[in-house]
Design a protein around this motif. Structure first.
Motif, short mmCIF file in Angstrom:
data_model
loop_
_atom_site.label_atom_id
_atom_site.label_comp_id
_atom_site.label_asym_id
_atom_site.label_seq_id
_atom_site.Cartn_x
_atom_site.Cartn_y
_atom_site.Cartn_z
N LEU A 1 76.48 84.75 93.74
CA LEU A 1 76.83 85.33 95.03
C LEU A 1 78.33 85.57 95.14
O LEU A 1 79.14 84.72 94.77
CB LEU A 1 76.38 84.40 96.16
N TYR B 1 66.63 83.70 92.19
CA TYR B 1 67.42 84.83 91.68
C TYR B 1 67.57 84.75 90.16
O TYR B 1 67.76 83.66 89.60
CB TYR B 1 68.80 84.86 92.33
N PRO C 1 73.29 81.74 92.08
CA PRO C 1 72.73 83.09 92.13
C PRO C 1 73.77 84.18 91.90
O PRO C 1 73.45 85.36 91.98
CB PRO C 1 72.16 83.17 93.55
N GLU D 1 77.32 92.92 94.14
CA GLU D 1 78.41 92.25 94.81
C GLU D 1 79.27 93.22 95.62
O GLU D 1 79.50 94.34 95.19
CB GLU D 1 79.32 91.54 93.80
N ASP E 1 67.63 80.18 96.62
CA ASP E 1 68.54 80.68 95.58
C ASP E 1 68.00 80.52 94.16
O ASP E 1 68.39 81.26 93.25
CB ASP E 1 69.90 79.98 95.68
N THR F 1 74.38 89.20 95.36
CA THR F 1 74.24 88.46 94.11
C THR F 1 74.53 89.39 92.93
O THR F 1 74.93 90.54 93.10
CB THR F 1 72.82 87.86 94.00
N ASN G 1 75.41 77.40 98.77
CA ASN G 1 75.66 78.79 99.07
C ASN G 1 76.15 78.88 100.52
O ASN G 1 75.47 78.44 101.44
CB ASN G 1 74.33 79.53 98.89
#
Length: 471
Positions: free
Chosen positions: A198, A380, A196, A255, A377, A251, A323
Motif C-alpha cells: 500500500l 492481496y 499489500p 499506487e 490485506d 496497492t 495498514n
C-alpha cells in the motif's frame, strides 16, 4: 546507589507519552526522544506520517481519557470533531455502502500534530515525567535475565548509560528491540508480516465556505476491495480550522503518485466510487502531497517468548503496526498504555515476573486490530511469501459476509463496529447469533450511492443527483 523507583520510555510520540503517564503513578519517568519536540502543534522529523489521515476510535479515546482526563474537551476546544459512528460516516465497504444508523460509537478527528501536542503538554506537565530530547537509544543494559537501563547517544555524539527499573520501547516501526534482545543472548520473537504494498498520498484542503459554516461534515471513506487487485481507495475527514485531510491509497500496481496535478485524477478515477474526488474538485489545496510507503502490517509476538527479561516491555507500533487505512494504531497504543498501568498496579512495582505480565497485557489490545487487518490485506497478491493460509481465507470470507450483512442490518453493523471501534474484542464476532444473521444476509436492499444528506450535498456545492444514495 539508585533507590527511588525509575522508568525509561523510549520514544516521545503518542504511544510513548501515554506509556509515561501510565507509569508516572508508580515511578519517576524519563522519556528519551531523538527529535526536538515542537513547542506547539507543529511538524517534526520523527513523525512524517502526521500529514496523513488519523482517527482516534472511541475505544482509544476512552483509554486516553482514562490516563489524561479532560483530553477530549481540550481537543474539541481547539477545533477537533466528535463524530458519531456510524451516524456521520459515509463508507463504501468492500460489500457496499453502509447506512448511517443511530450512533453507537464515535471517533475524535483532528490533525495528528494537535493530538500529539495536547497529550504531550499534559504528560510533560506531570511532576514525575521529564524528557531528554535529541537523544537516540543505542541498546539495552543488562543481560538475558534482566534489563537494567539503556545506552543512549546524545546529539553531540556523547554516549551515556541510563539506568532504570523498567524500560519501555515505544519507538514505533523503527524499533530495534528484536536485535537488542539478541545482543543480550535471547532469540528473536516470532513475527508475521503482511504487506499489500500500500502507498498513501495525502493533501490538506480548505473545506468549502458552506461546510465551514455548517461546522461539521461526515467522514467519507471509499475502502479498497481485497477481492480486486490493485486495491484503491480514498478518505476524507474534517479536522480543526475548517480543513479536510484527504488520503488516497493503492496497492501494488495501483499506487497514487506524489504529483499534485495527478492527485485529483486519482481521486476521481481510481477508487471504486469518485465521491471524494467530487467533494474536493473545487476545494482549495493548502499543502502539497505527502506520500509514504511505510504501511505494512506486522506483529511481533514478544509475549510468546519462552524467556523474557525483567525490566523490559514493548508496546505501540514497536509491537504491532497495521495498514493505516484501518486507523487503529493510536487507539491500540492508548489501550496498551492503560493495560500497562493496570498490570503494574495489580502486580506491584518490582515484583518478580512483572515485565512478562506487562508484555502479555499490552499485547491484548492489538489482537482485534490485527485480526481485522489480516482478514483483508492477506488476500492481496504478494502480501505474504506463500499467500493466504486456509485459516486466513476462512476468516476473510466470514468478515466479508459480515460486511455484506451490515450494509442492511443495523444490529450486525453495530456488532461489527463494536470491534472496529476497539470497544470490544474480536471474540464478539464469534457470537452464534451474529453467524446466523450473517448467513441470512442483509434485511434491507443495498444503497445505490453514498448516503450524504441534502444539507451536506448542498454545503459541499454538489448537485444532489451526483452523490446521493437511492434504494
Amino acid at each position: 546507589m539508585r533507590s527511588a523507583r525509575s522508568a525509561i520510555v523510549l520514544g516521545g510520540s503518542l504511544a510513548g507519552m501515554l506509556a509515561a503517564r501510565a507509569l508516572a503513578g508508580f515511578a519517576a519517568v524519563t522519556v528519551v526522544e531523538r527529535d526536538t519536540l515542537p513547542e506547539g502543534p507543529g511538524p517534526r522529523r520523527g513523525l512524517p506520517q502526521a500529514q496523513h489521515t488519523h482517527v482516534l476510535w472511541s475505544g482509544g479515546a476512552r483509554a486516553v481519557e482514562e490516563l489524561l482526563p479532560g483530553t477530549a474537551e481540550l481537543l474539541r476546544g481547539r477545533g477537533a470533531h466528535h463524530v458519531p459512528v456510524p451516524t456521520d460516516m459515509v463508507v463504501l465497504s468492500p460489500r457496499g455502502w453502509f447506512r448511517r444508523w443511530e450512533e453507537s460509537h464515535h471517533t475524535l478527528l483532528c490533525s495528528r500534530e494537535l493530538l500529539d501536542w495536547t497529550v504531550r503538554r499534559q504528560v510533560l506537565g506531570h511532576e514525575r515525567v521529564t524528557v531528554v530530547e535529541n537523544t537516540t537509544a543505542e541498546g539495552l543494559l543488562g543481560d538475558a535475565d534482566a534489563v537494567t537501563g539503556v545506552r543512549v547517544r546524545r546529539a553531540d555524539g556523547r554516549e551515556e548509560r541510563l539506568t532504570a527499573d523498567l524500560v519501555v520501547d515505544a519507538t514505533g516501526r523503527a524499533s530495534r528491540a528484536s536485535s537488542w534482545l539478541r545482543e543480550l543472548g535471547l532469540p528473536a520473537p516470532a513475527e508475521r508480516r503482511i504487506d499489500p504494498g500500500l502507498v498513501y498520498a495525502s493533501r490538506v484542503f480548505r473545506a468549502p465556505a458552506a461546510v465551514r459554516a455548517l461546522g461539521r461534515f461526515p467522514t467519507v471513506i471509499v475502502q479498497a476491495d481485497p477481492r480486486r487487485a490493485p486495491g484503491q481507495g480514498a478518505s476524507l475527514i474534517m479536522i480543526e480550522d475548517g480543513r479536510w485531510i484527504v488520503t488516497l491509497f493503492g496497492t501494488r500496481g495501483g499506487e497514487p503518485t506524489g504529483d499534485g496535478d495527478a492527485f485529483m485524477d486519482f481521486a476521481l478515477q481510481a477508487p471504486r466510487h469518485p465521491v471524494v474526488g467530487r467533494l474536493i474538485a473545487d476545494a482549495e489545496p493548502l499543502t502539497g502531497v505527502t506520500r509514504t510507503r511505510s504501511t505494512a502490517n506486522y506483529r511481533r509476538f514478544y509475549e510468546r517468548m519462552r524467556r523474557w527479561p525483567e525490566g523490559f516491555a514493548v508496546l505501540g507500533d514497536a509491537l504491532a503496526a497495521y495498514n493505516p487505512s484501518y486507523g487503529h494504531g493510536m487507539s491500540t497504543a492508548a489501550q496498551s498504555a492503560v493495560a500497562l498501568r493496570d498490570t503494574v498496579g495489580r502486580r506491584g512495582w518490582g515484583t518478580p515476573g512483572l515485565a512478562r505480565h506487562v508484555q502479555r497485557a499490552v499485547a491484548g489490545p492489538v489482537d482485534a486490530a490485527w485480526i481485522l487487518a489480516v482478514g483483508q490485506d492477506v488476500l492481496y497478491p504478494g502480501a505474504t511469501e506463500h499467500g493466504p493460509t486456509l485459516r486466513d481465507k476462512l476468516a476473510s470470507a466470514y468478515v466479508s459476509r459480515l460486511l455484506h450483512t451490515a450494509t442492511g442490518n443495523g444490529w450486525v453493523a453495530r456488532r461489527v463496529t463494536d470491534v472496529t471501534s476497539l470497544e470490544r474484542t474480536a471474540s464478539v464476532l464469534g457470537d452464534p447469533r451474529l453467524s446466523l444473521a450473517a448467513l441470512r444476509g442483509p434485511r434491507r436492499p443495498k444503497l445505490g450511492g453514498p448516503p450524504l444528506t441534502g444539507e451536506e450535498t448542498a454545503a459541499a456545492g454538489l448537485p444532489a443527483s451526483s452523490v446521493t444514495a437511492s434504494g
